[in-house]
Design an enzyme around this catalytic site. Structure first.
Site, mmCIF file in Angstrom:
data_model
loop_
_atom_site.group_PDB
_atom_site.id
_atom_site.type_symbol
_atom_site.label_atom_id
_atom_site.label_comp_id
_atom_site.label_asym_id
_atom_site.label_seq_id
_atom_site.Cartn_x
_atom_site.Cartn_y
_atom_site.Cartn_z
ATOM 1 N N CYS A 6 -6.486 3.846 2.995
ATOM 2 C CA CYS A 6 -7.452 4.413 3.946
ATOM 3 C C CYS A 6 -8.890 4.013 3.628
ATOM 4 O O CYS A 6 -9.801 4.379 4.364
ATOM 5 C CB CYS A 6 -7.318 5.924 4.022
ATOM 6 N N CYS A 65 -12.496 6.199 -13.651
ATOM 7 C CA CYS A 65 -13.288 7.425 -13.616
ATOM 8 C C CYS A 65 -13.322 7.919 -12.168
ATOM 9 O O CYS A 65 -14.000 7.336 -11.333
ATOM 10 C CB CYS A 65 -14.694 7.105 -14.130
ATOM 11 N N CYS A 75 -5.434 10.415 2.483
ATOM 12 C CA CYS A 75 -4.242 9.886 3.166
ATOM 13 C C CYS A 75 -2.943 10.123 2.420
ATOM 14 O O CYS A 75 -1.886 9.693 2.862
ATOM 15 C CB CYS A 75 -4.407 8.398 3.463
ATOM 16 N N CYS A 134 -4.217 10.413 -3.029
ATOM 17 C CA CYS A 134 -5.473 10.280 -2.278
ATOM 18 C C CYS A 134 -5.632 11.524 -1.407
ATOM 19 O O CYS A 134 -4.728 11.881 -0.661
ATOM 20 C CB CYS A 134 -5.434 9.030 -1.393
ATOM 21 N N CYS A 142 -9.162 3.672 -2.139
ATOM 22 C CA CYS A 142 -7.755 3.769 -1.762
ATOM 23 C C CYS A 142 -7.420 2.567 -0.882
ATOM 24 O O CYS A 142 -8.130 2.280 0.086
ATOM 25 C CB CYS A 142 -7.523 5.069 -0.993
HETATM 26 ZN ZN LIG Z 1 -6.224 7.077 0.960
#
Ligand SMILES: [Zn+2]
Length: 354
Positions: free
Chosen positions: A323, A343, A274, A271, A320
């Protein structure tokens, strides 16, 4: 006769002391809880453990996150030393709220400690706010408040609460009363009166460290349940404008423009906001869509799927788990073994070679 005189003097001394110590109490019977004297040798650098037996309204202990209640919003007032702040805006920061008024001597006695927290922790994510809660009519005049704040050299934000709406929302009944809020906006500590400064400093340090722990933890492989919450302002500092738009405003980068659609190197995708590990190159496939595509995440826990009915389509958004940042969408037209197509936006990811 002499004895009586001594007793009388003693009585007056004790009474004056008690009044001095507890501060100005709004109701005679208010439950004013004194910050008990703590050993002078108390280490200010130690993090303070949460007290499992604490209730959401406990005083002078660190309230565990799972028992803490969300702090009520700050009622609108005039802000000094700051633009208008809301607790929403301050998510991701530790907030130190003091209900005070500039002409209350007990409140003024707390200022050196509070200014110290502001100086020491402002850059580390602490926001100190003085809620100017008038006891007398004369304490409501903006000009007088401004003069008081300037005279006392208070540099942190102060907001007026002339109708005592914030005071009532927090259930305050004595000056000064202090609340310390964690990065998610929950009340984690309460103190009434002067004192307990070392304890408060430790609470501030503990709450500042909470988010850092989540950020720097070695558990980037698997979402451990502690979410990372930051204000938009903070995300903007950490992300480029394009990343902010995609991750925090659910934007979509144009097809074939991202840096990872054609990336064939072996490694993992994290991510971008984060650094939680999300996808492996082993599950990446050529979708021909112009966006990096995977048939499964590294760990189901690390992504959260949300029904998305925007733009007249029924899609499944992928965010995510740690976060809450927008990553992309998942469709059911992917290759085996899952038949899924995650995607993703390149802007939401950070690739690291294995
Ligand atoms: Zn994240």
């Amino acid at each position: 006769m002499k004895n009586r005189l001594i007793l009388g003097v003693l009585f007056i001394v004790v009474t004056v002391s008690v009044v001095f110590i507890i501060g100005r109490s709004r109701q005679a019977a208010s439950a004013v809880n004194l910050g008990e004297a703590r050993p002078a040798a108390e280490e200010a650098t130690n993090l303070v453990p949460a007290d499992a037996s604490a209730t959401p309204d406990s005083t002078d202990v660190l309230i565990p996150a799972e028992k803490a209640r969300m702090a009520p919003a700050l009622a609108s007032g005039t802000w000094l030393n700051s633009e208008t702040l809301t607790l929403e805006k301050l998510r991701g920061r530790v907030v130190y709220l003091e209900f005070w008024t500039f002409s209350c001597s007990n409140c003024i006695n707390t200022l050196p400690a509070i200014k110290g927290y502001d100086a020491k922790f402002r850059e580390k994510g602490l926001v100190v706010i003085g809620v100017q809660s008038p006891e007398f009519e004369s304490e409501k005049s903006l000009e007088t408040i401004k003069r008081g704040v300037a005279r006392l050299d208070v540099k942190y934000p102060v907001v007026t609460d002339n109708e005592m709406k914030t005071w009532d929302a927090y259930g305050v009944n004595a000056w000064p009363t202090i609340f310390i809020l964690d990065k998610q906006g929950r009340i984690r500590y309460k103190h009434v009166g002067e004192g307990a400064y070392a304890m408060q400093e430790r609470v501030i340090q503990t709450l500042l460290a909470e988010g850092d722990k989540a950020m720097s933890s070695t558990t980037n492989d698997e979402f451990g349940g502690t979410k990372i919450v930051r204000s938009d302002e903070e995300w903007r500092k950490l992300l480029t404008p394009e990343q902010f738009h995609v991750l925090r405003e659910k934007g979509t980068e144009r097809a074939f423009t991202g840096e990872y659609a054609d990336n064939h190197e072996a490694g993992d995708y994290y991510c971008r906001a984060c650094h939680l590990k999300l996808f492996s190159s082993k599950t990446k496939f050529e979708s021909g869509t112009g966006w990096p595509s995977f048939y499964e995440p590294i760990n189901k826990k690390n992504v959260t799927e949300i029904a998305d009915r925007s733009y007249g389509m029924v899609r499944t958004e992928v965010v995510c788990s740690r976060c809450g940042s927008h990553l992309g969408h998942v469709f059911d037209d992917g290759p085996q073994p899952t038949g899924l197509r995650y995607c993703m936006n390149s802007a939401s990811l950070k690739f690291e070679k294995s």
